[in-house]
Write a protein that holds these residues in place. Structure first.
Motif, short mmCIF file in Angstrom:
data_model
loop_
_atom_site.label_atom_id
_atom_site.label_comp_id
_atom_site.label_asym_id
_atom_site.label_seq_id
_atom_site.Cartn_x
_atom_site.Cartn_y
_atom_site.Cartn_z
N MET A 1 -5.21 6.61 8.45
CA MET A 1 -4.77 5.94 7.25
C MET A 1 -4.26 6.97 6.26
SD MET A 1 -7.62 2.87 6.94
CE MET A 1 -7.85 3.18 5.25
N LYS A 2 -3.30 6.58 5.46
CA LYS A 2 -2.68 7.48 4.50
C LYS A 2 -3.67 7.89 3.42
CE LYS A 2 1.87 5.49 5.02
NZ LYS A 2 2.87 4.66 4.41
N ASN A 3 -3.67 9.16 3.06
CA ASN A 3 -4.41 9.69 1.92
C ASN A 3 -5.88 9.28 1.89
OD1 ASN A 3 -1.99 10.80 1.06
ND2 ASN A 3 -1.49 9.01 -0.16
N GLU A 4 -6.50 9.15 3.05
CA GLU A 4 -7.93 8.84 3.13
C GLU A 4 -8.30 7.66 2.24
OE1 GLU A 4 -9.95 10.33 5.35
OE2 GLU A 4 -8.14 11.38 5.99
N GLN A 5 -7.58 6.55 2.38
CA GLN A 5 -7.86 5.35 1.60
C GLN A 5 -9.17 4.72 2.05
OE1 GLN A 5 -4.54 2.87 2.52
NE2 GLN A 5 -3.11 4.04 1.31
N VAL A 6 -9.78 3.97 1.17
CA VAL A 6 -10.97 3.22 1.51
C VAL A 6 -10.54 2.07 2.41
CG1 VAL A 6 -12.81 1.78 0.59
CG2 VAL A 6 -12.10 3.83 -0.65
N CYS A 7 -11.23 1.89 3.51
CA CYS A 7 -10.89 0.82 4.46
C CYS A 7 -11.27 -0.53 3.87
CB CYS A 7 -11.63 1.06 5.77
SG CYS A 7 -11.33 -0.24 6.95
N ASP A 68 0.99 0.59 7.95
CA ASP A 68 0.03 1.64 8.27
C ASP A 68 -0.89 1.15 9.39
OD1 ASP A 68 -1.26 4.09 8.09
OD2 ASP A 68 -1.79 3.90 5.99
N CYS A 70 -5.18 1.36 10.72
CA CYS A 70 -6.58 1.75 10.47
C CYS A 70 -7.21 2.09 11.82
CB CYS A 70 -7.34 0.60 9.82
SG CYS A 70 -9.12 0.95 9.65
N GLU A 79 2.04 -5.50 4.90
CA GLU A 79 2.23 -5.91 3.51
C GLU A 79 3.15 -7.13 3.48
OE1 GLU A 79 4.33 -4.17 -0.53
OE2 GLU A 79 3.43 -2.75 0.87
N TYR A 146 -2.11 -7.93 1.61
CA TYR A 146 -2.16 -7.27 2.91
C TYR A 146 -2.76 -8.20 3.95
CZ TYR A 146 -1.55 -2.97 0.23
OH TYR A 146 -1.06 -2.00 -0.61
N TYR A 148 -4.23 -7.72 8.20
CA TYR A 148 -4.63 -6.71 9.18
C TYR A 148 -4.47 -7.30 10.58
CZ TYR A 148 -6.32 -4.90 4.84
OH TYR A 148 -6.36 -4.47 3.53
#
Length: 159
Positions: A1-7, A68, A70, A79, A146, A148
């Motif tokens: 995931m981009k920039n270590e985002q919170v899942c 992206d 996960c 999105e 979003y 998933y």
């Protein structure tokens, strides 16, 4: 995931779900709307070749773009680009014809075949809550919507 985002996998449209539960009694959930009838296209020919069994009835539909992945949950993050209502098949085909999507722009769609009155409510509620880049009218929402998607949904759809 981009920039270590919170899942946030599994937290699809929390606000939408809560308002629906309070305001209406028809059985529509984010899971149904985002996952029951999925297909994809880059251009009009993809719709014709894949022969997706898209409803010719009224309903509500969304267009999605995969942005992206996960790895923790093995889900593709999509999105929402557009929400609409009306004759589902005609409207999705019109988007494929007129929006200028290309092979670089793989667009996913999901829809629910529901009465026009219910579709109007769902469309407006989503527009009030979320910002859709391709919607122009009555698009006052600020949050990003979003969904998933599993590998199977991405590859084969659910139609």
């Amino acid at each position: 995931m981009k920039n270590e985002q919170v899942c946030l996998c599994g937290e699809e449209a929390k606000e939408f779900k809560e308002i629906l539960k309070k305001e209406v009694k028809f059985n529509i959930t984010p899971i149904k709307l985002f996952h029951e009838n999925i297909g994809w296209f880059c251009e009009l020919d993809d719709l014709k070749i894949n022969k997706w069994p898209i409803s010719k009835n009224d309903g509500v539909y969304l267009l999605w773009e995969k942005i992206d992945y996960c790895p923790q949950h093995k889900l593709f993050i999509s999105e929402a680009l557009y929400v609409g209502k009306g004759n589902i098949k005609k409207r999705i085909y019109d988007h494929a014809k007129n929006k200028g999507f290309t092979e670089e722009n793989l667009v996913y769609f999901s829809f629910l075949d529901i009465p026009n009155r219910s579709a109007k409510y769902i469309e407006q509620l989503l527009l009030d809550l979320y910002k859709f880049p391709l919607n122009k009218a009555e698009n006052n929402g600020q949050a990003v919507l979003y969904s998933y998607l599993t590998q199977t949904e991405v590859d084969f759809g659910t139609l």
